[in-house]
Design a protein around this motif. Structure first.
Motif, PDB file in Angstrom:
ATOM      1  N   ALA A  78       7.064   7.183  -2.746  1.00  0.00           N
ATOM      2  CA  ALA A  78       8.424   6.257  -2.743  1.00  0.00           C
ATOM      3  C   ALA A  78       8.836   5.812  -4.151  1.00  0.00           C
ATOM      4  N   ILE A  79      10.067   6.579  -4.452  1.00  0.00           N
ATOM      5  CA  ILE A  79      10.857   6.102  -5.888  1.00  0.00           C
ATOM      6  C   ILE A  79      11.624   5.025  -5.853  1.00  0.00           C
ATOM      7  N   MET A  80      11.444   3.921  -6.083  1.00  0.00           N
ATOM      8  CA  MET A  80      12.038   2.732  -6.029  1.00  0.00           C
ATOM      9  C   MET A  80      12.853   2.308  -7.416  1.00  0.00           C
ATOM     10  N   GLU A  81      14.384   2.509  -7.093  1.00  0.00           N
ATOM     11  CA  GLU A  81      15.132   2.313  -8.493  1.00  0.00           C
ATOM     12  C   GLU A  81      15.524   0.918  -8.223  1.00  0.00           C
ATOM     13  N   VAL A  82      15.308   0.274  -9.720  1.00  0.00           N
ATOM     14  CA  VAL A  82      15.900  -1.133  -9.650  1.00  0.00           C
ATOM     15  C   VAL A  82      17.226  -1.427  -9.487  1.00  0.00           C
ATOM     16  N   PHE A  89      18.700  -6.432   1.974  1.00  0.00           N
ATOM     17  CA  PHE A  89      18.800  -5.773   3.390  1.00  0.00           C
ATOM     18  C   PHE A  89      18.570  -4.398   3.229  1.00  0.00           C
ATOM     19  N   THR A  90      19.163  -3.836   2.141  1.00  0.00           N
ATOM     20  CA  THR A  90      19.062  -2.422   1.809  1.00  0.00           C
ATOM     21  C   THR A  90      17.611  -1.985   1.592  1.00  0.00           C
ATOM     22  N   THR A  91      17.142  -2.811   0.505  1.00  0.00           N
ATOM     23  CA  THR A  91      15.791  -2.784   0.132  1.00  0.00           C
ATOM     24  C   THR A  91      14.663  -2.715   1.495  1.00  0.00           C
ATOM     25  N   ALA A  92      14.994  -3.521   2.068  1.00  0.00           N
ATOM     26  CA  ALA A  92      13.999  -3.763   3.235  1.00  0.00           C
ATOM     27  C   ALA A  92      14.075  -2.414   4.102  1.00  0.00           C
ATOM     28  N   MET A  93      15.358  -2.026   4.142  1.00  0.00           N
ATOM     29  CA  MET A  93      15.380  -0.746   5.180  1.00  0.00           C
ATOM     30  C   MET A  93      14.839   0.362   4.330  1.00  0.00           C
ATOM     31  N   ALA A  94      14.506   0.632   3.255  1.00  0.00           N
ATOM     32  CA  ALA A  94      14.190   1.610   2.508  1.00  0.00           C
ATOM     33  C   ALA A  94      12.873   1.680   2.623  1.00  0.00           C
ATOM     34  N   PHE A  95      12.082   0.419   2.405  1.00  0.00           N
ATOM     35  CA  PHE A  95      10.771   0.413   2.472  1.00  0.00           C
ATOM     36  C   PHE A  95      10.237   0.739   4.113  1.00  0.00           C
ATOM     37  N   LEU A  96      10.960   0.247   5.095  1.00  0.00           N
ATOM     38  CA  LEU A  96      10.555   0.381   6.352  1.00  0.00           C
ATOM     39  C   LEU A  96      10.894   2.057   6.546  1.00  0.00           C
ATOM     40  N   TYR A  97      11.815   2.642   6.196  1.00  0.00           N
ATOM     41  CA  TYR A  97      12.070   4.136   6.463  1.00  0.00           C
ATOM     42  C   TYR A  97      10.891   4.912   5.738  1.00  0.00           C
ATOM     43  N   PHE A  98      10.467   4.628   4.578  1.00  0.00           N
ATOM     44  CA  PHE A  98       9.471   5.573   3.631  1.00  0.00           C
ATOM     45  C   PHE A  98       8.151   5.463   4.448  1.00  0.00           C
ATOM     46  N   ARG A  99       7.863   4.190   5.002  1.00  0.00           N
ATOM     47  CA  ARG A  99       6.591   3.710   5.398  1.00  0.00           C
ATOM     48  C   ARG A  99       6.690   4.459   6.830  1.00  0.00           C
ATOM     49  N   VAL A 120       6.918  -4.309  -5.015  1.00  0.00           N
ATOM     50  CA  VAL A 120       6.274  -3.102  -4.928  1.00  0.00           C
ATOM     51  C   VAL A 120       5.145  -3.080  -5.900  1.00  0.00           C
ATOM     52  N   ASN A 121       4.055  -2.417  -5.672  1.00  0.00           N
ATOM     53  CA  ASN A 121       2.965  -2.318  -6.696  1.00  0.00           C
ATOM     54  C   ASN A 121       2.558  -0.711  -6.780  1.00  0.00           C
ATOM     55  N   PRO A 122       3.337  -0.312  -7.941  1.00  0.00           N
ATOM     56  CA  PRO A 122       3.552   1.134  -8.064  1.00  0.00           C
ATOM     57  C   PRO A 122       2.352   1.715  -8.616  1.00  0.00           C
ATOM     58  N   LEU A 123       2.270   3.096  -8.770  1.00  0.00           N
ATOM     59  CA  LEU A 123       1.244   4.130  -9.333  1.00  0.00           C
ATOM     60  C   LEU A 123       1.736   4.021 -10.842  1.00  0.00           C
ATOM     61  N   VAL A 124       3.001   4.246 -11.395  1.00  0.00           N
ATOM     62  CA  VAL A 124       3.568   4.159 -12.557  1.00  0.00           C
ATOM     63  C   VAL A 124       4.742   3.453 -12.528  1.00  0.00           C
ATOM     64  N   THR A 125       5.039   3.009 -13.708  1.00  0.00           N
ATOM     65  CA  THR A 125       6.407   1.981 -13.915  1.00  0.00           C
ATOM     66  C   THR A 125       7.160   2.780 -15.130  1.00  0.00           C
ATOM     67  N   GLY A 131       0.712  -1.380   0.181  1.00  0.00           N
ATOM     68  CA  GLY A 131       0.117   0.115  -0.184  1.00  0.00           C
ATOM     69  C   GLY A 131       0.822   1.353  -0.054  1.00  0.00           C
ATOM     70  N   LEU A 132       2.187   1.269   0.146  1.00  0.00           N
ATOM     71  CA  LEU A 132       2.962   2.306  -0.097  1.00  0.00           C
ATOM     72  C   LEU A 132       2.966   3.136  -1.506  1.00  0.00           C
ATOM     73  N   PRO A 133       2.682   4.238  -1.432  1.00  0.00           N
ATOM     74  CA  PRO A 133       2.497   4.759  -2.931  1.00  0.00           C
ATOM     75  C   PRO A 133       3.916   5.012  -3.427  1.00  0.00           C
ATOM     76  N   SER A 134       4.012   4.605  -4.788  1.00  0.00           N
ATOM     77  CA  SER A 134       5.473   4.434  -5.211  1.00  0.00           C
ATOM     78  C   SER A 134       5.404   4.616  -6.639  1.00  0.00           C
ATOM     79  N   ILE A 135       6.677   5.001  -7.315  1.00  0.00           N
ATOM     80  CA  ILE A 135       6.807   4.646  -8.734  1.00  0.00           C
ATOM     81  C   ILE A 135       8.177   3.590  -8.761  1.00  0.00           C
ATOM     82  N   HIS A 136       8.040   2.913  -9.922  1.00  0.00           N
ATOM     83  CA  HIS A 136       9.182   1.905  -9.834  1.00  0.00           C
ATOM     84  C   HIS A 136       9.977   2.159 -10.942  1.00  0.00           C
TER      85      HIS A 136
END
Length: 424
Positions: A135-139, A118-128, A151-156, A39-44
């Motif tokens: 949240a802008i998530m870079e592959v 590990f760092t990806t989990a940190m990022a999700f926790l931080y932004f939440r 992630v289930n983003p708004l835009v890819t 449910g975290l609003p994001s773009i991927h």
């Protein structure tokens, strides 16, 4: 609580587990943390090159419009905290220490995550926990099996496709495009600057299968020269005189992708007016990407680390430093296509200085010099990066030229650290 340094060393030690493509480990780790990604609003944002620039532009404009936007990127150039940003501000060391400790506490000792998981989990926790508006998530690598793909983003976004990481993603453009297309999700609109017909065909087929639309640069939206800047046309918007702060022809394409994302986000309530868009694009900063760090002589660092990125650097040098001698400092990782990379950038250089950063994956300067000597008449090697940059600065001063450091984000990161410490 363990110290910051102890926790960071533990995290870096996870690199010994290498790269493990797949989502189950990340999903298990996030489950232990309460599924902060759900449910975290994001773009991927995926693709071969330009991911960071597009992401930084989107963040800068939304920041200008008053939104609170997180940005997870990799790798970092100097400080580990760079991977986790809200607005223009890196996560603090204190908060990073807290995040590392909490994620480490739920890691299974017999099945530890990779460093990137590990760092990806940190990022999700931080932004939440920071309640970001987006949240802008870079592959990190590929897409389909990359940790961020939970992630289930708004835009890819899939910026572009060229050969890269072939040992993981496949030997052909189609194979790599298949992995990148793995971030396309049902009903989530996609924007891309892909140009190869076979890649576009695959993206179209994937979008059709999952019931979404591909918005393609040059077909569904476009850019056009306009005075000192350029124009954007698409999604019901026409803007002329756009001048992004990031230099080079390739940044026009990246700007077009960013503006497209911003237009698509409007349907989710993210309202940005034209003045905010211009101001944000004019302020955006993305360290290590054609970044001028000194003058008299001019010193530029650019993290171009594959053929596509070096083609963009070549074009930018032609646009920004036409008829100016370029003293090129190259440090490249040993697992890259060194010969092709050097062939791409060598014609732009007046002289090539081969070196290496203090990183285990770096190719030896002798290897670079052997390849460079086949395509260029002025090649030297300097084993120490600091000495190599100092040599380039002296020769740039003597020739009225510019010193350019490129070939790897690790090379650029070490150069930036030396510069920040006053050692260059």
């Amino acid at each position: 609580m363990e110290s910051y340094d102890a926790l960071l060393n533990w995290a870096y030690d996870l690199q010994k587990f290498g790269i493990k493509l797949g989502l189950s480990s990340t999903e298990n780790l996030l489950r232990q943390l309460g599924d902060p990604h759900v449910g975290l609003p994001s773009i991927h944002v995926g693709g071969t090159n330009g991911k960071g620039s597009v992401s930084a532009m989107v963040q800068a404009v939304l920041d200008e419009a008053g939104y609170r936007v997180g940005f997870y990127s990799s790798p970092h150039l100097v400080d580990f905290e760079e991977r986790f940003r809200i607005g223009a501000v890196n996560c603090s060391k204190e908060r990073v220490r807290d995040l590392m400790a909490r994620v480490k506490a739920v890691c299974h000792p017999k099945e530890p995550p990779t460093f990137f998981e590990f760092t990806t989990a940190m990022a999700f926790l931080y932004f939440r926990e920071e309640n970001t508006d987006l949240a802008i998530m870079e592959v990190g690598l590929g897409g389909r099996l990359d940790s961020t793909n939970v992630v289930n983003p708004l835009v890819t976004v899939i910026t572009n496709i060229s050969l890269e990481h072939q040992e993981y993603l496949g030997d052909t453009l189609e194979a790599i495009a298949y992995e990148k297309a793995g971030i396309i999700k049902r009903g989530v609109p996609v924007v891309s600057a892909a140009v190869q017909p076979e890649v576009i065909r695959l993206f179209e087929q994937t979008c059709s299968r999952v019931g979404t639309k591909l918005h393609l640069l040059g077909r569904d939206f476009s850019i056009s020269p306009n005075g000192a800047g350029f124009g954007f046309h698409g999604f019901g918007l026409s803007m002329d005189g756009l001048v992004p702060a990031l230099a080079g022809p390739v940044q026009q394409k990246n700007t077009a992708l960013a503006v497209s994302v911003l237009q698509l986000l409007k349907s989710y309530g993210f309202q940005v007016d034209e003045s905010e868009m211009r101001l944000g694009l004019g302020k955006v900063q993305w360290p290590g990407r054609f970044q001028r760090i000194a003058s008299d002589p001019t010193v530029v660092v650019d993290g171009a680390h594959n053929v596509g990125a070096l083609e963009a650097l070549r074009d930018t040098l032609a646009a920004e430093f036409s008829n100016v001698p370029v003293i090129l400092v190259l440090g490249i990782m040993h697992d890259k296509d060194i010969a092709a990379m050097i062939r791409t950038i060598a014609p732009s250089a007046h002289e090539i200085i081969c070196t290496r950063p203090a990183y285990s994956r770096a190719a030896e300067p002798e290897v670079l010099a052997e390849h460079a000597g086949k395509v260029h008449s002025r090649v030297s090697l300097v084993h120490d990066l600091k000495s190599a940059v100092e040599t380039a600065k002296r020769r740039a001063a003597d020739t009225g030229g510019v010193a350019v450091v490129a070939g790897s984000l690790f090379t650029v990161g070490e150069t930036l650290a030396l510069h920040r410490e006053g050692k260059l």
